[in-house]
Design a protein around this motif. Structure first.
Motif, PDB file in Angstrom:
ATOM      1  N   ASN A   1      -0.588 -13.209   1.390  1.00 41.80           N
ATOM      2  CA  ASN A   1      -1.211 -11.870   2.034  1.00 41.80           C
ATOM      3  C   ASN A   1      -0.424 -11.168   2.746  1.00 41.80           C
ATOM      4  OD1 ASN A   1      -2.592 -11.405   4.977  1.00 41.80           O
ATOM      5  ND2 ASN A   1      -3.494 -13.263   5.125  1.00 41.80           N
ATOM      6  N   TYR A   2      -1.177  -9.757   2.847  1.00 36.44           N
ATOM      7  CA  TYR A   2      -0.428  -8.279   3.505  1.00 36.44           C
ATOM      8  C   TYR A   2      -0.160  -9.110   4.693  1.00 36.44           C
ATOM      9  CZ  TYR A   2      -4.534  -6.069   6.038  1.00 36.44           C
ATOM     10  OH  TYR A   2      -4.896  -5.726   6.868  1.00 36.44           O
ATOM     11  N   LEU A   3      -1.032  -9.481   5.498  1.00 41.41           N
ATOM     12  CA  LEU A   3      -0.887  -9.364   6.791  1.00 41.41           C
ATOM     13  C   LEU A   3       0.371 -10.138   7.201  1.00 41.41           C
ATOM     14  CD1 LEU A   3      -3.645 -10.169   9.202  1.00 41.41           C
ATOM     15  CD2 LEU A   3      -2.303  -8.734   9.031  1.00 41.41           C
ATOM     16  N   GLU A   4       1.018 -11.611   6.579  1.00 48.88           N
ATOM     17  CA  GLU A   4       2.696 -12.941   6.628  1.00 48.88           C
ATOM     18  C   GLU A   4       3.463 -11.114   6.139  1.00 48.88           C
ATOM     19  OE1 GLU A   4       2.714 -15.049   8.415  1.00 48.88           O
ATOM     20  OE2 GLU A   4       0.333 -14.926   8.240  1.00 48.88           O
ATOM     21  N   GLU A   5       3.080 -10.502   5.485  1.00 51.95           N
ATOM     22  CA  GLU A   5       4.053  -9.551   4.570  1.00 51.95           C
ATOM     23  C   GLU A   5       4.679  -8.689   5.533  1.00 51.95           C
ATOM     24  OE1 GLU A   5       4.017  -7.558   1.077  1.00 51.95           O
ATOM     25  OE2 GLU A   5       2.413  -8.688  -0.322  1.00 51.95           O
ATOM     26  N   LEU A   6       3.267  -7.979   6.374  1.00 50.00           N
ATOM     27  CA  LEU A   6       2.966  -7.201   7.715  1.00 50.00           C
ATOM     28  C   LEU A   6       4.555  -7.901   8.774  1.00 50.00           C
ATOM     29  CD1 LEU A   6       0.619  -5.883   7.845  1.00 50.00           C
ATOM     30  CD2 LEU A   6       2.470  -4.443   7.000  1.00 50.00           C
TER      31      LEU A   6
ATOM     32  N   SER B   1       0.126   0.205  -0.374  1.00 50.10           N
ATOM     33  CA  SER B   1       0.023   0.718  -1.501  1.00 50.10           C
ATOM     34  C   SER B   1       0.107  -0.836  -2.510  1.00 50.10           C
ATOM     35  CB  SER B   1       1.535   1.600  -2.252  1.00 50.10           C
ATOM     36  OG  SER B   1       1.653   1.872  -3.432  1.00 50.10           O
ATOM     37  N   LYS B   2       1.029  -1.891  -2.110  1.00 48.89           N
ATOM     38  CA  LYS B   2       0.948  -2.851  -3.855  1.00 48.89           C
ATOM     39  C   LYS B   2      -0.805  -3.283  -2.780  1.00 48.89           C
ATOM     40  CE  LYS B   2       3.235  -7.302  -3.216  1.00 48.89           C
ATOM     41  NZ  LYS B   2       3.810  -7.453  -1.932  1.00 48.89           N
ATOM     42  N   HIS B   3      -1.328  -2.974  -2.082  1.00 47.36           N
ATOM     43  CA  HIS B   3      -1.945  -4.185  -1.983  1.00 47.36           C
ATOM     44  C   HIS B   3      -3.938  -3.561  -1.924  1.00 47.36           C
ATOM     45  CE1 HIS B   3      -0.596  -8.250  -1.110  1.00 47.36           C
ATOM     46  NE2 HIS B   3       0.520  -7.593  -0.541  1.00 47.36           N
ATOM     47  N   GLY B   4      -3.205  -2.121  -1.947  1.00 45.94           N
ATOM     48  CA  GLY B   4      -4.611  -0.769  -1.535  1.00 45.94           C
ATOM     49  C   GLY B   4      -5.626  -1.168  -0.853  1.00 45.94           C
ATOM     50  N   ILE B   5      -4.617  -1.140   0.723  1.00 46.27           N
ATOM     51  CA  ILE B   5      -5.256  -1.302   1.539  1.00 46.27           C
ATOM     52  C   ILE B   5      -4.276   0.126   2.440  1.00 46.27           C
ATOM     53  CG2 ILE B   5      -4.729  -2.303   4.316  1.00 46.27           C
ATOM     54  CD1 ILE B   5      -3.984  -4.978   2.493  1.00 46.27           C
TER      55      ILE B   5
ATOM     56  N   PRO C   1     -10.684   3.899  11.390  1.00 48.33           N
ATOM     57  CA  PRO C   1     -11.012   2.807  10.019  1.00 48.33           C
ATOM     58  C   PRO C   1     -11.474   3.203   9.752  1.00 48.33           C
ATOM     59  CG  PRO C   1     -10.170   2.034  11.515  1.00 48.33           C
ATOM     60  CD  PRO C   1     -10.992   3.203  12.501  1.00 48.33           C
ATOM     61  N   TYR C   2     -12.590   3.587   8.818  1.00 47.00           N
ATOM     62  CA  TYR C   2     -14.082   4.027   8.582  1.00 47.00           C
ATOM     63  C   TYR C   2     -13.742   2.464   6.954  1.00 47.00           C
ATOM     64  CZ  TYR C   2     -16.195   6.132  11.494  1.00 47.00           C
ATOM     65  OH  TYR C   2     -16.737   6.785  13.558  1.00 47.00           O
ATOM     66  N   SER C   3     -12.811   2.800   5.982  1.00 45.20           N
ATOM     67  CA  SER C   3     -12.943   2.204   5.477  1.00 45.20           C
ATOM     68  C   SER C   3     -12.139   0.896   6.124  1.00 45.20           C
ATOM     69  CB  SER C   3     -11.957   2.928   3.883  1.00 45.20           C
ATOM     70  OG  SER C   3     -12.796   4.127   4.117  1.00 45.20           O
ATOM     71  N   GLY C   4     -11.734   0.648   6.855  1.00 43.25           N
ATOM     72  CA  GLY C   4     -11.121  -0.473   7.079  1.00 43.25           C
ATOM     73  C   GLY C   4      -9.392  -0.330   7.202  1.00 43.25           C
ATOM     74  N   GLY C   5      -8.480  -1.352   7.454  1.00 42.58           N
ATOM     75  CA  GLY C   5      -7.160  -1.167   6.694  1.00 42.58           C
ATOM     76  C   GLY C   5      -5.986  -1.151   8.282  1.00 42.58           C
ATOM     77  N   ILE C   6      -5.316  -0.636   7.708  1.00 46.21           N
ATOM     78  CA  ILE C   6      -3.858  -0.624   9.058  1.00 46.21           C
ATOM     79  C   ILE C   6      -4.636   0.424   9.581  1.00 46.21           C
ATOM     80  CG2 ILE C   6      -1.509  -1.624   9.366  1.00 46.21           C
ATOM     81  CD1 ILE C   6      -1.407  -2.807   6.403  1.00 46.21           C
ATOM     82  N   SER C   7      -4.366   0.313  11.158  1.00 44.68           N
ATOM     83  CA  SER C   7      -4.463   1.510  12.235  1.00 44.68           C
ATOM     84  C   SER C   7      -2.283   1.372  11.967  1.00 44.68           C
ATOM     85  CB  SER C   7      -4.617   0.961  13.404  1.00 44.68           C
ATOM     86  OG  SER C   7      -4.713   1.976  14.432  1.00 44.68           O
ATOM     87  N   VAL C   8      -1.973   2.125  12.059  1.00 45.68           N
ATOM     88  CA  VAL C   8      -0.272   2.947  12.123  1.00 45.68           C
ATOM     89  C   VAL C   8      -0.061   3.369  13.418  1.00 45.68           C
ATOM     90  CG1 VAL C   8       1.200   2.902  11.405  1.00 45.68           C
ATOM     91  CG2 VAL C   8       0.344   2.873  10.090  1.00 45.68           C
ATOM     92  N   ASP C   9       0.666   2.569  14.619  1.00 48.17           N
ATOM     93  CA  ASP C   9      -0.231   3.217  15.831  1.00 48.17           C
ATOM     94  C   ASP C   9       1.414   3.267  16.299  1.00 48.17           C
ATOM     95  OD1 ASP C   9       0.738   2.685  18.598  1.00 48.17           O
ATOM     96  OD2 ASP C   9      -1.373   1.479  19.236  1.00 48.17           O
ATOM     97  N   PHE C  10       1.911   4.705  17.099  1.00 49.30           N
ATOM     98  CA  PHE C  10       3.038   5.390  16.900  1.00 49.30           C
ATOM     99  C   PHE C  10       3.540   4.550  18.804  1.00 49.30           C
ATOM    100  CE2 PHE C  10       2.017   6.432  12.966  1.00 49.30           C
ATOM    101  CZ  PHE C  10       3.048   6.580  12.720  1.00 49.30           C
TER     102      PHE C  10
ATOM    103  N   LEU D   1      -5.086   6.281  -0.542  1.00 49.34           N
ATOM    104  CA  LEU D   1      -4.829   5.201   0.607  1.00 49.34           C
ATOM    105  C   LEU D   1      -5.001   5.528   2.325  1.00 49.34           C
ATOM    106  CD1 LEU D   1      -2.264   2.871  -1.211  1.00 49.34           C
ATOM    107  CD2 LEU D   1      -4.543   2.375  -0.766  1.00 49.34           C
ATOM    108  N   LEU D   2      -4.410   7.499   2.308  1.00 47.10           N
ATOM    109  CA  LEU D   2      -3.932   7.783   3.987  1.00 47.10           C
ATOM    110  C   LEU D   2      -5.400   8.132   4.447  1.00 47.10           C
ATOM    111  CD1 LEU D   2      -0.246   9.629   2.195  1.00 47.10           C
ATOM    112  CD2 LEU D   2      -0.658   7.777   4.192  1.00 47.10           C
ATOM    113  N   ASN D   3      -5.402   7.915   5.033  1.00 50.74           N
ATOM    114  CA  ASN D   3      -6.574   7.974   6.023  1.00 50.74           C
ATOM    115  C   ASN D   3      -8.070   8.742   5.479  1.00 50.74           C
ATOM    116  OD1 ASN D   3      -8.270   8.549   8.758  1.00 50.74           O
ATOM    117  ND2 ASN D   3      -6.964  10.286   8.782  1.00 50.74           N
ATOM    118  N   PRO D   4      -8.673   7.395   4.307  1.00 48.95           N
ATOM    119  CA  PRO D   4      -9.394   8.233   3.662  1.00 48.95           C
ATOM    120  C   PRO D   4     -10.329   8.347   3.943  1.00 48.95           C
ATOM    121  CG  PRO D   4      -9.211   5.567   3.345  1.00 48.95           C
ATOM    122  CD  PRO D   4      -7.476   5.856   3.964  1.00 48.95           C
ATOM    123  N   GLY D   5     -11.638   9.065   3.811  1.00 49.48           N
ATOM    124  CA  GLY D   5     -12.914   9.222   4.481  1.00 49.48           C
ATOM    125  C   GLY D   5     -12.468  10.194   5.322  1.00 49.48           C
TER     126      GLY D   5
END
Lengths: 458, 458
Positions: free
Chosen positions: A2-7, A58-62, A79-88, A445-449
């Motif tokens: 699972n990508y969450l486990e990878e993260l 990129s590997k998971h297309g997220i 994130p209208y297409s879902g995915g990972i919010s990268v909080d700085f 993948l980068l901020n689609p939409g």
């Protein structure tokens, strides 16, 4: 796996969250745009961690959606297409001040007020000041500006170098420490304003300025907006070294008074600021007073005292929040067109007529020295008719601006709200922009939409 | 059909030339780079004609090399892969001055002096002033700058919009008339400095400025270059509104004296200019005099008179030609690094040592307020050893600059001469630049062999 486990494997479990409250906080910005939650939020500590997150995505297309403080006004961080919010927010260090070179290196999560606190120790300041106390990464992503850009320029003018993590996981620098360069394509300018669609910024090198020898602020009130705008054009044409020149309409001054406990005259008002040496300022101010009088200014007040100046500008900066507080439960729509100065008075007049016809009571404020003004409407997002009327109003304002050679957004950016105007504003240039995006982010993948084309909603 | 016949069909026979003298004039620039003739020269009258030329070139796979006046210094206009030189000298109209908006629309073949003649009628001026009286199209293509960029910025800062003919024959606009915009990717910035590798500019909308109320020029001579550079850093740090601050070393002053019949002291000299209102300037000048004295300035002279000011700056602008005239038969190599200001004095010192060690007697001049300086060498291009030593000298200067966070070219551009430094300066960013080029010019027809990678010689 699972990508969450990878993260969690690469970041440490406390830097990856699917907590509902955390997801909710990353589902919205300060605008009326509909919130949507990300699937996960990550809190990287450095560029290498961002690179690893990018590799997983990129590997998971997220999708990857960079997030500063969520103060955007066109849905940029949603994130209208879902995915990972990268909080700085954990990358919030002022790395290095280089006073001799008038430069500072910061991480993207540093806010503008935090930076100015640090710079003050060196007699320096950072010039760009949007209403929100936004992060510098976010401000670079939207090419933000504010009250001082008439003198010091917009965010793009201050960025000397960016460290950027690209979609393919490579880490690049877009510039150098040199004041100017004719070497290679201008990547600084391309990445500033790219709204997270070309890469994640992990370090910024920014130009800063010496605090001027003398600062004088002023407030000048007029009977009509036209008189105020005409005075602005005259002041600019006279070559007066103006550092700020802001228009606030009567209704907005009323909001300011209510929120900031001031007692300013509730008529169209210019807020001004002059930077320079004492003798030069005295001459500029005398000249400005003459011009204000010629344009039938009803009252003006100049403030040299630091406290009085700060009060004035805090009141101006808090205006959007003042308007929000006056309409609890409603959401803000702020128009943001930028016009050639010669078209500004007519543009504002047309906006006022539009507001009246469509039954709104919004205020108008603007960075009039740049030809950029905002109509601020508070709307009930649960009332489809009201939302539709507000959209119609915005469309009318944008149509006016584009027909006069202006831009649909002077400083807030495109996000999701201004995508529909991109074809009209840019014509065949839009193909060029899409080709650039495809070259750098072929998986989208980068901020689609955002910025270029509407998202496929998840 | 032969492509020349096709060109004559769409342009008219008098707009297509294969005359040897015409080919020869389009084979070279003002630098030491080896001349190579184009196969043909075309003289289009408008964007539509450029579009048609592009279509023919694309169909036959023939390179397109835009040509202004041939004043480039890194071989930008030399058609190393052959093909069509597109000469913009017939597109030389100032299209429209918009005084209220501080804008002007010009065709690419207009020169900077021609533009300033026209603007003067409106009390306006265009700020960018390279040594040559270059065309504005060429200046935009190389992101040129000059003596005033310390105050007004470089070419990229002045370009509000470009009309560009792309490799696929489409005609786009890169910007708008608005002072600022956060709409879409920043194509203005990308195309400025792209050296003809992304498209041909067919119209430029440029920012202009009101002629300042008062201008004061000054000349200040020092015993050492270090003292002069230290004075510059102090003047910049003091927040003095300096509009020009140029360093000319003693040897170069001697060239100036010989060429311009002046009698300036032949020691390291700063040429300065101040713009502002009278009271502000008086205070700035008093402050500047104190700083100059503190840095052991031997002599300074301030000039308010227009004739004296013009004499001073004509002398400075003619410096490169003065050096050329002193070495007939030789060709010019001009280094062009830009350093963070804090590194400038050391950079110049290292350059002087390098010249001495390698047996050259060049002069040093520079836009020191920007950290940009030039070492000017006259070289015998028929002496391979001399050329090799000059190349080695340039490499040494660039290596110093890049190791300090600088750039290999502050204003002349990459052309063919600086391609070898691109990997070192930009690292992985170079992949990004190549990806952008490929996205917009997949056939590599637009000025091949410039900026990104060496040409396949025909």
């Amino acid at each position: 796996m699972n990508y969450l486990e990878e993260l969690k494997g690469i970041l440490g479990p406390e830097q990856v969250s699917v907590n509902e409250a955390v997801l909710d906080r990353h589902s919205r910005d300060e605008s009326y745009h509909e919130p949507v939650k990300p699937d996960a939020v990550v809190f990287p500590l450095n560029a290498e961690e961002v690179r690893r997150v990018m590799k997983v995505a990129s590997k998971h297309g997220i999708p990857i959606v960079p997030f500063g403080l969520g103060t955007s006004l066109e849905g940029h961080v949603i994130p209208y297409s879902g995915g990972i919010s990268v909080d700085f927010s954990l990358m919030n260090q002022v790395i290095e001040v280089l006073p001799e070179d008038f430069l500072v290196k910061v991480q993207p999560g540093v806010t503008r007020s935090q930076l100015n606190q640090e710079l003050k120790k060196h007699g320096l300041f950072f010039s760009v000041d949007p209403g929100a106390d936004a992060t510098l990464g976010g401000m670079a992503a939207t090419n933000a500006s504010g009250t001082t850009s008439v003198r010091y320029g917009v965010m793009r003018d201050q960025v000397r170098d960016l460290e950027v993590v690209l979609a393919d996981g490579s880490i690049i620098h877009t510039g150098s420490l040199a004041v100017k360069s004719s070497s290679g394509y201008n990547l600084n300018g391309l990445f500033v304003g790219s709204e997270g669609t070309l890469g994640c910024f992990t370090e910024l090198t920014l130009q800063v300025y010496g605090i001027p020898e003398m600062i004088v602020a002023a407030r000048a009130s007029f009977e009509t907006i036209n008189q105020a705008v005409d005075a602005v054009v005259s002041i600019l044409s006279a070559g007066i070294q103006i550092a700020r020149i802001e228009l606030v309409d009567g209704q907005s001054v009323a909001h300011v008074n209510a929120y900031s406990e001031t007692d300013y005259s509730e008529t169209p008002t210019l807020f001004l600021e002059f930077h320079g040496n004492e003798a030069g300022l005295d001459q500029d101010i005398e000249f400005a007073k003459e011009i204000l009088t010629d344009h039938e200014c009803q009252e003006f007040k100049f403030e040299k005292d630091v406290r009085a100046r700060n009060l004035l500008w805090d009141a101006r900066h808090n205006l959007a929040y003042a308007v929000m507080r006056a309409s609890p439960g409603k959401k803000m729509m702020v128009t943001d067109v930028c016009l050639p100065i010669s078209q500004l008075a007519n543009g504002i007049k047309s906006a006022q007529e539009g507001m009246h016809e469509l039954g709104f009571e919004g205020g108008i404020v603007g960075h009039v020295g740049d030809g950029n003004y905002h109509a601020i409407l508070m709307i009930d997002v649960d009332d489809p008719d009201e939302v539709a009327r507000a959209e119609k109003f915005n469309e009318r304002i944008v149509a006016f601006a584009l027909s006069r050679g202006g831009s649909c957004t002077g400083e807030h950016g495109v996000g999701v709200g201004k995508i529909k105007y991109q074809q009209q504003e840019h014509g065949d240039s839009l193909h060029v922009m899409k080709a650039l995006k495809k070259a750098l982010d072929p998986q989208n993948l980068l901020n689609p939409g955002k910025l270029l084309q509407a998202a496929e909603r998840k």
